[in-house]
Design a protein around this motif. Sequence first.
Motif, PDB file in Angstrom:
ATOM      1  N   ALA A  67     -40.705  -0.458  -6.457  1.00  0.00           N
ATOM      2  CA  ALA A  67     -40.171  -0.086  -5.142  1.00  0.00           C
ATOM      3  C   ALA A  67     -40.872   1.156  -4.617  1.00  0.00           C
ATOM      4  N   ALA A  68     -41.990   1.517  -5.249  1.00  0.00           N
ATOM      5  CA  ALA A  68     -42.733   2.704  -4.821  1.00  0.00           C
ATOM      6  C   ALA A  68     -44.223   2.424  -4.937  1.00  0.00           C
ATOM      7  N   LEU A  69     -45.001   3.012  -4.058  1.00  0.00           N
ATOM      8  CA  LEU A  69     -46.440   2.790  -4.033  1.00  0.00           C
ATOM      9  C   LEU A  69     -47.100   3.242  -5.328  1.00  0.00           C
ATOM     10  N   GLU A  70     -46.607   4.332  -5.888  1.00  0.00           N
ATOM     11  CA  GLU A  70     -47.215   4.862  -7.112  1.00  0.00           C
ATOM     12  C   GLU A  70     -47.062   3.889  -8.273  1.00  0.00           C
ATOM     13  N   LEU A  71     -45.873   3.274  -8.393  1.00  0.00           N
ATOM     14  CA  LEU A  71     -45.666   2.281  -9.450  1.00  0.00           C
ATOM     15  C   LEU A  71     -46.513   1.036  -9.215  1.00  0.00           C
ATOM     16  N   THR A  72     -46.663   0.637  -7.970  1.00  0.00           N
ATOM     17  CA  THR A  72     -47.499  -0.519  -7.652  1.00  0.00           C
ATOM     18  C   THR A  72     -48.943  -0.274  -8.083  1.00  0.00           C
ATOM     19  N   GLN A  73     -49.443   0.945  -7.806  1.00  0.00           N
ATOM     20  CA  GLN A  73     -50.821   1.284  -8.190  1.00  0.00           C
ATOM     21  C   GLN A  73     -50.974   1.286  -9.711  1.00  0.00           C
ATOM     22  N   ILE A  74     -49.965   1.780 -10.403  1.00  0.00           N
ATOM     23  CA  ILE A  74     -50.010   1.766 -11.869  1.00  0.00           C
ATOM     24  C   ILE A  74     -50.057   0.334 -12.381  1.00  0.00           C
ATOM     25  N   SER A  75     -49.270  -0.549 -11.768  1.00  0.00           N
ATOM     26  CA  SER A  75     -49.276  -1.954 -12.165  1.00  0.00           C
ATOM     27  C   SER A  75     -50.648  -2.592 -11.961  1.00  0.00           C
ATOM     28  N   VAL A  76     -51.287  -2.296 -10.834  1.00  0.00           N
ATOM     29  CA  VAL A  76     -52.620  -2.840 -10.558  1.00  0.00           C
ATOM     30  C   VAL A  76     -53.633  -2.328 -11.587  1.00  0.00           C
ATOM     31  N   ASP A  77     -53.584  -1.037 -11.879  1.00  0.00           N
ATOM     32  CA  ASP A  77     -54.502  -0.464 -12.869  1.00  0.00           C
ATOM     33  C   ASP A  77     -54.286  -1.096 -14.244  1.00  0.00           C
ATOM     34  N   MET A  78     -53.027  -1.366 -14.578  1.00  0.00           N
ATOM     35  CA  MET A  78     -52.726  -2.017 -15.856  1.00  0.00           C
ATOM     36  C   MET A  78     -53.340  -3.414 -15.918  1.00  0.00           C
ATOM     37  N   LYS A  79     -53.212  -4.162 -14.826  1.00  0.00           N
ATOM     38  CA  LYS A  79     -53.744  -5.525 -14.808  1.00  0.00           C
ATOM     39  C   LYS A  79     -55.260  -5.539 -14.980  1.00  0.00           C
ATOM     40  N   VAL A  80     -55.935  -4.570 -14.367  1.00  0.00           N
ATOM     41  CA  VAL A  80     -57.392  -4.477 -14.514  1.00  0.00           C
ATOM     42  C   VAL A  80     -57.761  -4.231 -15.976  1.00  0.00           C
ATOM     43  N   LEU A  81     -57.082  -3.287 -16.603  1.00  0.00           N
ATOM     44  CA  LEU A  81     -57.358  -2.981 -18.015  1.00  0.00           C
ATOM     45  C   LEU A  81     -57.009  -4.156 -18.923  1.00  0.00           C
ATOM     46  N   ILE A  82     -55.912  -4.832 -18.644  1.00  0.00           N
ATOM     47  CA  ILE A  82     -55.506  -5.974 -19.469  1.00  0.00           C
ATOM     48  C   ILE A  82     -56.527  -7.097 -19.364  1.00  0.00           C
ATOM     49  N   GLU A  83     -57.074  -7.301 -18.168  1.00  0.00           N
ATOM     50  CA  GLU A  83     -58.101  -8.328 -18.004  1.00  0.00           C
ATOM     51  C   GLU A  83     -59.367  -7.961 -18.786  1.00  0.00           C
ATOM     52  N   GLN A  84     -59.703  -6.683 -18.797  1.00  0.00           N
ATOM     53  CA  GLN A  84     -60.836  -6.228 -19.602  1.00  0.00           C
ATOM     54  C   GLN A  84     -60.561  -6.442 -21.092  1.00  0.00           C
ATOM     55  N   LEU A  85     -59.328  -6.172 -21.507  1.00  0.00           N
ATOM     56  CA  LEU A  85     -58.933  -6.438 -22.893  1.00  0.00           C
ATOM     57  C   LEU A  85     -59.102  -7.916 -23.234  1.00  0.00           C
ATOM     58  N   ARG A  86     -58.662  -8.778 -22.328  1.00  0.00           N
ATOM     59  CA  ARG A  86     -58.741 -10.214 -22.562  1.00  0.00           C
ATOM     60  C   ARG A  86     -60.203 -10.652 -22.779  1.00  0.00           C
ATOM     61  N   GLU A  87     -61.102 -10.122 -21.963  1.00  0.00           N
ATOM     62  CA  GLU A  87     -62.509 -10.492 -22.088  1.00  0.00           C
ATOM     63  C   GLU A  87     -63.074 -10.073 -23.435  1.00  0.00           C
ATOM     64  N   GLN A  88     -62.705  -8.886 -23.904  1.00  0.00           N
ATOM     65  CA  GLN A  88     -63.220  -8.409 -25.187  1.00  0.00           C
ATOM     66  C   GLN A  88     -62.595  -9.174 -26.364  1.00  0.00           C
ATOM     67  N   VAL A  89     -61.313  -9.452 -26.247  1.00  0.00           N
ATOM     68  CA  VAL A  89     -60.609 -10.129 -27.345  1.00  0.00           C
ATOM     69  C   VAL A  89     -61.161 -11.539 -27.560  1.00  0.00           C
ATOM     70  N   GLN A  90     -61.685 -12.169 -26.500  1.00  0.00           N
ATOM     71  CA  GLN A  90     -62.242 -13.513 -26.624  1.00  0.00           C
ATOM     72  C   GLN A  90     -63.366 -13.569 -27.646  1.00  0.00           C
ATOM     73  N   ASN A  91     -63.983 -12.422 -27.963  1.00  0.00           N
ATOM     74  CA  ASN A  91     -65.115 -12.389 -28.899  1.00  0.00           C
ATOM     75  C   ASN A  91     -64.710 -12.086 -30.340  1.00  0.00           C
ATOM     76  N   LEU A  92     -63.432 -11.846 -30.580  1.00  0.00           N
ATOM     77  CA  LEU A  92     -62.997 -11.490 -31.932  1.00  0.00           C
ATOM     78  C   LEU A  92     -62.598 -12.727 -32.722  1.00  0.00           C
ATOM     79  N   GLU A  93     -62.937 -12.708 -34.005  1.00  0.00           N
ATOM     80  CA  GLU A  93     -62.626 -13.846 -34.886  1.00  0.00           C
ATOM     81  C   GLU A  93     -61.121 -13.926 -35.132  1.00  0.00           C
TER      82      GLU A  93
END
Length: 303
Positions: free
Chosen positions: A277-303
């Motif tokens: 319900a606040a712009l600051e929390l929305t921005q934090i959520s967006v930043d989290m999604k970007v990092l999580i997507e980066q995590l997903r790309e790296q994890v795809q290479n782990l055995e």
Amino acid sequence: MAVYSMTGYANVQKSTASGTESSAVNAQQIGLELRSVNSRFLDISFRLPDSARHLEALFRDALTRSLRRGKVELRLTVNRSRQDGPEDPSAAHMHRLAALQNHVRNWMPDAKPLSVADVLRLCSADDSAEVSIEADDATALVQDAIAQLKKARASEGERLKSILLAQVGQLRELGLRAQPLIPKLVEQQRERFLQRWNEALKVGNGAPLPEAANDRALAEATAYAIRIDVAEELNRLQSHLTEIEQLLGKGGEMGKRLDFLIQELHREANTLGSKSAALELTQISVDMKVLIEQLREQVQNLE
């Protein structure tokens, strides 16, 4: 235990010799190459000369016992040369080359005749196709190649581990930034709800409402504040991050488990954004999604 990537490369060479004291010794240079990239399962393909097709089962067994996931390509090459110089062409080879030359020159009269070097090269190429690889040599080669491949995958895995831990740390910091905002935002939304309620009363006839109606309004405001409370989502997110750190510290086979945790992280970040319900929390959520997507790309290479 090490963290293994599914990306790696190995190349081993081995020289063997065959022959008798009364004949020239033939030297074989055997090369075995392994390439590995990411895959959901263990997917093995072979590129073998026809004379080494019987070794496919041996190679497959060695790879399946040592590797768990990844698209692996095994390539075997064999080159044979005589240590005392070119071998004398056989009469059969000479006869065949002469017949082929005559056939070609009947259609192409201007074609150059075969030289001595051409004959020796073509006969040597025919001989090099007849190669033999002992099972012991093949076993030693594939074991050396697997050891090199696992070393390369472990080195790449350590690099990925450091990247993942850095990204996990950034996600944890974002969660900690959001935590102090929650009580303030909840109270703000509760007060905003009550303010709008009072404004709605002024639009009416201004008659005072029963105490039950006021209590109901207060209860609705509180329920709405609870619905936008993201403390539970942030707590679960921190818990998932802790589990990821523990898995990376433990090492071994973890790719599929990390895939699941990444999905859970994405779900919590989505919920955080939808409840925001606040712009600051929305921005934090967006930043989290970007990092999580980066995590997903790296994890795809782990055995």
